[in-house]
Design a protein around this motif. Structure first.
Motif, PDB file in Angstrom:
ATOM      1  N   LYS A 203      49.155  -8.826 -21.570  1.00  0.00           N
ATOM      2  CA  LYS A 203      47.797  -8.686 -22.098  1.00  0.00           C
ATOM      3  C   LYS A 203      47.772  -7.591 -23.159  1.00  0.00           C
ATOM      4  CE  LYS A 203      46.631  -8.571 -17.741  1.00  0.00           C
ATOM      5  NZ  LYS A 203      47.662  -9.462 -17.221  1.00  0.00           N
TER       6      LYS A 203
ATOM      7  N   GLU B  58      45.410  -5.338 -25.735  1.00  0.00           N
ATOM      8  CA  GLU B  58      44.037  -4.939 -26.059  1.00  0.00           C
ATOM      9  C   GLU B  58      43.773  -5.143 -27.543  1.00  0.00           C
ATOM     10  OE1 GLU B  58      43.922  -0.891 -24.780  1.00  0.00           O
ATOM     11  OE2 GLU B  58      43.583  -1.436 -22.688  1.00  0.00           O
ATOM     12  N   ARG B  59      42.563  -5.543 -27.844  1.00  0.00           N
ATOM     13  CA  ARG B  59      42.145  -5.639 -29.251  1.00  0.00           C
ATOM     14  C   ARG B  59      41.174  -4.480 -29.499  1.00  0.00           C
ATOM     15  NH1 ARG B  59      41.747 -12.114 -30.296  1.00  0.00           N
ATOM     16  NH2 ARG B  59      43.426 -12.647 -28.874  1.00  0.00           N
ATOM     17  N   HIS B  60      41.416  -3.755 -30.542  1.00  0.00           N
ATOM     18  CA  HIS B  60      40.615  -2.542 -30.756  1.00  0.00           C
ATOM     19  C   HIS B  60      39.373  -2.867 -31.588  1.00  0.00           C
ATOM     20  CE1 HIS B  60      44.637  -0.242 -30.137  1.00  0.00           C
ATOM     21  NE2 HIS B  60      44.154  -0.760 -29.029  1.00  0.00           N
TER      22      HIS B  60
END
Lengths: 415, 83
Positions: A25, A27-29
């Motif tokens: 997974k 993370e998208r910031h």
């Protein structure tokens, strides 16, 4: 050195295995407040991309509401930044009890206890109340936090097929020798978006002398005519013995959760639930923000009504162009693709088209049930949904799944 | 197929497959690693075996590995029947 190079290699290999299995997974910031449109940096280091957000739990669009933000700021000024204490030592302010009373009134229960999150509420509630003479009978699709809470409790565990009332009845009959039975379900199921049949569940509970537990995290604030939750929708207000829910979704979206229900059961949680006993009190600004949320949603059903309209509109659009949807009436609208790679590929292409939605596949959903889960918000305007539809149609055509049945999609892509 | 295998297989199908699920399973199908039975729902299978065959299976023996196929389960049940 205790953390040897060998240990580092072994753990790194585990991370690599996740990546190879497609389970890693990332993370998208997001470089902006939560909203219908957001600025996203993905992959890390790339330039910002403006996308329509179809995967937030921001159902009522209150995550970035100026009045809620104002109330949180007031709370920060008046009550300080944090409590530096658990609730039962010196962490309970007057506003914590005020919010608990407000939640009790809203949910139509007898008492409420705040937790740092609903995950914590679910982790603590069963162990605090039940013992090895009891049985917990859970729907097979309940949220992972309930599964964890059940694992921490020494009462017997059993499950029934998703929303299968006949199967539940068999289980209730089978466990008549126990001291207490408790039926455990989500109100709205987070992956499928369908609603628990709480009216029938309550009927069975009365027939077989069982308590009822509902996690209404994906319902509180908008399901039911006045948004009180699945129990309001099903006409069983006041008949649910335990409700857990969150402030981290529709109700402002910050954090915090609660156990709400029968006075004695809530009191046992206050005395024994470990995540409550050993976590800091919810920060004051979250409390004052949440109190404002209740003020807003009690005064008007405008937001939940708009969410309902958006949901109906979005379901109609997707159905008309030939997507295969899970049936339901909640703002969780899963587009069924069955194949894990197809779900990932479509989500990637949708992102390229400016639509942020996530593909889910085993083990998050059962094998062969991969999907893209879309979630509606009252923050969405029609133009957002129209643009999202354009992207879905373009990507759906590319993969040739429009108008295709489950069988046809599986025949083309496998399960 | 002998009786015990069939009884357990029938129970597994009834208990774990949805009505519209046309997954084919037999005595060597991996149930838990195959994603048909999750380890959490395995409890009802253990309870069924204990009731049906009048045995007690300690939790330590009811591991996902042992419960992964009907063949393995039959071996386990027979071990306890002999005790």
């Amino acid at each position: 050195m205790a953390y040897s190079n060998l240990a580092r290699e072994v753990f790194q290999q585990e991370v690599n295995n996740l990546r190879e299995a497609g389970l890693f997974k990332e993370e998208r910031h997001i470089h902006a407040p939560q909203d219908a449109e957001i600025e996203v940096e993905f992959p890390a280091g790339s330039s910002l991309k403006r996308v329509i957000n179809m995967c937030a739990n921001n159902y009522l669009g209150l995550s970035n509401n100026p009045e809620v933000i104002g109330a949180a700021k007031d709370g920060l000024n008046q009550y300080g930044y944090g409590m530096s204490s658990v609730r039962f030592i010196c962490g309970t302010q007057n506003i914590h009890r005020e919010l608990e009373k407000r939640l009790t009134e809203f949910l139509g229960t007898e008492d409420t206890l705040l937790f740092p999150s609903c995950m914590d509420a679910n982790a603590g509630v069963f162990e605090a109340i039940l013992n090895d003479q009891d049985v917990m009978i859970a729907d097979r699709l309940v949220h992972a936090s309930i599964v964890d809470g059940m694992r921490l409790c020494n009462a017997m565990r059993d499950t029934f097929k998703h929303s299968d009332m006949g199967h539940l009845e068999e289980k209730l009959q089978d466990h008549q020798d126990k001291r207490y039975r408790i039926i455990i379900t989500d109100g709205v199921f987070s992956m499928d978006g369908d609603l628990a049949r709480l009216d029938e569940i309550v009927e069975l509970a009365e027939k077989y002398d069982s308590m009822v537990f509902v996690d209404d995290s994906h319902a509180s604030g908008f399901i039911g005519k006045t948004g009180r939750g699945t129990h309001e929708h099903c006409g069983v207000l006041g008949k649910i013995d335990l409700i857990t829910t969150t402030l981290g979704k529709a109700l402002g979206g910050a954090s915090g959760g609660c156990v709400s229900g029968r006075t004695e059961l809530v009191e046992l949680c206050r005395q024994r639930a470990r995540p409550y006993l050993f976590s800091n009190a919810v920060a004051p600004m979250i409390i004052t923000g949440a109190l404002k949320v209740f003020e807003l949603i009690s005064g008007s059903t405008e937001r939940r009504d708009k969410l309902e309209e958006n949901t109906i509109y979005w379901r109609r659009l997707l159905t008309e162009v030939g997507f295969d949807l899970k049936k339901g009436e909640s703002p969780i609208v899963p587009v069924m693709l069955y194949n894990a790679k197809l779900a990932q590929d479509m989500a990637r292409d949708l992102y390229a088209e400016g639509i942020y939605a996530i593909g889910f596949f085993f083990p998050v959903v059962p094998r062969g049930q991969a999907r893209i889960r879309t979630q509606l918000s009252a923050a969405h305007e029609k133009h957002h949904l129209d643009k999202a539809l354009e992207a879905f149609v373009k990507v759906g055509k590319k993969f040739d799944i429009l108008g295709k049945s489950k069988k046809e999609i599986i025949a083309k892509y496998g399960m | 197929m002998d009786d015990m295998k069939q009884v357990i297989l029938d129970y597994v199908k009834r208990e774990y497959l949805e009505e519209d699920d046309d997954t084919e399973i037999d005595e060597s199908t991996p149930l838990i690693t195959g994603g048909i039975v999750d380890s959490f729902s395995m409890v009802s299978l253990k309870r069924f075996l204990e009731k049906k065959y009048g045995i007690q299976i300690p939790d330590a023996d009811a591991s996902p590995q042992v419960f992964d196929t009907v063949n393995n389960i039959v071996v386990l049940v027979n071990r306890y029947l002999e005790k």
